[in-house]
Design an enzyme around this catalytic site. Sequence first.
Site, PDB file in Angstrom:
ATOM      1  N   GLU A  74       6.489   4.402  -3.433  1.00  0.00           N
ATOM      2  CA  GLU A  74       8.265   4.729  -3.292  1.00  0.00           C
ATOM      3  C   GLU A  74       8.618   3.773  -4.442  1.00  0.00           C
ATOM      4  OE1 GLU A  74       6.642   3.165  -0.553  1.00  0.00           O
ATOM      5  OE2 GLU A  74       7.311   5.087   0.614  1.00  0.00           O
ATOM      6  N   PHE A  84      11.513   2.195  15.118  1.00  0.00           N
ATOM      7  CA  PHE A  84      10.796   2.053  14.085  1.00  0.00           C
ATOM      8  C   PHE A  84      11.467   2.936  12.733  1.00  0.00           C
ATOM      9  CE2 PHE A  84       6.657   4.715  12.229  1.00  0.00           C
ATOM     10  CZ  PHE A  84       6.168   3.730  12.415  1.00  0.00           C
ATOM     11  N   GLN A  85      10.337   2.115  12.308  1.00  0.00           N
ATOM     12  CA  GLN A  85      11.253   2.120  10.734  1.00  0.00           C
ATOM     13  C   GLN A  85      13.108   2.083   9.856  1.00  0.00           C
ATOM     14  OE1 GLN A  85       8.439   5.657   8.371  1.00  0.00           O
ATOM     15  NE2 GLN A  85       7.339   4.437   8.810  1.00  0.00           N
ATOM     16  N   LYS A 100      17.809  11.728  10.280  1.00  0.00           N
ATOM     17  CA  LYS A 100      16.522  12.716  10.734  1.00  0.00           C
ATOM     18  C   LYS A 100      17.034  13.360  11.523  1.00  0.00           C
ATOM     19  CE  LYS A 100      12.103  13.678  12.298  1.00  0.00           C
ATOM     20  NZ  LYS A 100      10.579  13.080  13.160  1.00  0.00           N
ATOM     21  N   MET A 124       4.219 -14.294 -21.706  1.00  0.00           N
ATOM     22  CA  MET A 124       5.691 -14.862 -22.013  1.00  0.00           C
ATOM     23  C   MET A 124       5.461 -16.126 -21.259  1.00  0.00           C
ATOM     24  SD  MET A 124       7.878 -14.711 -23.662  1.00  0.00           S
ATOM     25  CE  MET A 124       8.599 -12.914 -24.117  1.00  0.00           C
TER      26      MET A 124
END
Lengths: 582, 174
Positions: free
Chosen positions: A49, A111-112, A161, A483
């Site tokens: 993502e 969940f999630q 959802k 760096m």
Amino acid sequence: MKLTGAQALIKSLEMEGVEVMFGLPGGCILPAYDPLLDSSIRHILVRHEQGAGHMAEGYAHVTGRPGVAMVTSGPAATNMVTPLCDAYMDSIPMVCITGQVSTTAIGTDAFQECDTVGITRSVTKHNELVMTAQNLPMAVRQSFRIATTGRPGPTLIDVPKDVLQNSMEWYWPTDAEVVDSLPGYRPNVKGHPRMIKEAAKLILASERPILYVGGGILKARAADALRELAEMTDIHVVTTLMARGAFPDDHPLCLGMPGMHGNATAITALQRSDLLITLGARFDDRITGKVSTFAPDAKVIHVDIDPAEQGKVRRPDVPIVGDCRLVIEELIRAIRDMEQSGTPRADTGAWKSRISGWREQFPLSYEASEPGEALKPQYCLEQLRDNAPEGTILVSGVGQHQMWSSQYWRFNEPYTWVNSGGLGTMGFSVPAAIGAKVGRPDRTVWAVDGDGCFQMTAQELVTASVERIPIKVAILNNSYLGMVRQWQEMFYDERYSEVYLSPELPDFVKWAEAMGCVGIRVDSPEEVQPAIDKANSIDDRPVVVDFRVDAREKVFPMVPAGMGNDDLILPDSQMPRKGALK
Amino acid sequence: MNHHILSVLVQNRPGVLARVAGLFARRDYNIFSLAVAPAENEGFSRITIVVDVDSAPLEQITKQLFKLIEVVKISELDPLRSVERELLLATVRVSPEQRGQVVELATIFEGKILAVGVEAITISLDGHPDKLDDFEELLAGYGIVELQRTGRVALPKLDKESRLRAVAHKGKAG
């Protein structure tokens, strides 16, 4: 017309003119992926993502249109935090849609589930949890309006959802309804006329003026106006890291980049100036060095669309809140009027000859490698630059290679430079380059990356191969977090702590090939040109060139962190004449 | 305490208070008191924030607050030119012998007795926060069981020169 929330969401995105979005489906966002099948919107399926977020940013950078990313709830939303913060810091217009658990499950540690609006509150310009399907079109319209107007930035819409599954009566809010729904959002775009007059007066009276321009010029589409102002007033321009390309590098008035790794002339021109004409820049610590010693003799005109930038770091003498393009146009008019009514212009001759002197004595320089010695990263960049097709877009990651890219490239056109300036997100370049190429398929897109950065997001090259997005990646591979290594060498007595990666692993050529790209390894200066030619000639798949470069090479000039700009460190060959930077 | 009073008009929506509080917390500025309630026009709330002058450079925080999409108006109220009020509830431990003294105190301060128990008494007092401070100090001698203050609310005084000094106001579009 009855639609499901999911249909309304996709239709709303279409209505906003979205042509492409970057994302990855999952449980809670699933309903939205079904109407997507029937939509005109192209969806690019990423491998992580974070990649979707940076792609949306790259797309927005080069097109000026908002980048759109859509992902699911929980871990997908948390993976989006870095790109959102990156876009927030660099004022990139971006709209992110996240799935959320159903309204009935919110707050139950489902969940999630995660508190997406809570987590992203401080890294978005605005975010919203949409609790009814009926509100989706308005939420989309508000998000696009907020992301793209005023000081641009990322917005997020969190959609449960069941809201996607529920039905709604389709409607599309009018512009007036959208504006009315946001009573606290009224960006001020027109500068105050009295302040503009005051600015014009200071400009005409200044003997050592400098145009200090930042990314705001690009956001305001103000490059042409800036050029007119610079040429009319004959004032030199420094372009910050975010503004590279806003003023052509090949223009005689262009001094290039100031700041921690800016060139000596741009740094010193700010330091010795008596008037900073600040346009869409924000006195970032990487520009000012130690603030109390920054440009001590300068008055400051500060043009910015964000009122909170006024006086945040440096108190301006003339603050102007407004859109850079509109304000510059007014400023040009005001200066013309004053000159026509006989206001004299101060003599800047002495100042200009000082600047020329610095430019002559302190060009960017590095020591070319002797035959048989390791390849220099700057040399690779020069060759990439000199062989780049017209209009090439350069996208960099974060670190030494980013600074060398900004220093050694010649940006002669706006929107040809994409990088992570404010947040400094390693791993930015590969996905951002993919987004840029999607936005500008007519252009060659080169990503310049470090070997450290590349390993953070390289998997998106699979996305690029599968979706036929033929970007080119140049890895300036020194087997170090370069760096950090440079700081440890210079400021930690060469005590190298956890910066050595590995010269053997991974095998970048094999890795590239495994991801469907062409992989090329370059070890010596003679191989550079043929490799670049080959890369430039391939247009049916991504190319990765692994340039094995000298790990000892450091970025100069350098203003050490916390020091003033007068304490800049020049390349060894220029240090003896540092006194000339007066 | 040398304090600033910010009166912030916001859209009355979930999450607004979290946004406002987040701006202070991120900079490690402590909010001294906070009062939120619906404002005179529907759909809006007024947040009264009191901050310690020394701990918070107000200009930047005001500007950052004003950037919040749901913030419509911010006024800074000069304590000298505004009316401030606060409500205090206190339960004080008192023996039956001391009860009279506490009731007398409450009467002097124009407080109300809300409940009386065998060994405790609950009092309410509203007024200027300084007055509440004094009352609280006197009660402390008897032993405070529980005490709750609302945090101050404020409005500008009505005389001419002390109108709201608008720090920032988002006018109508255009």
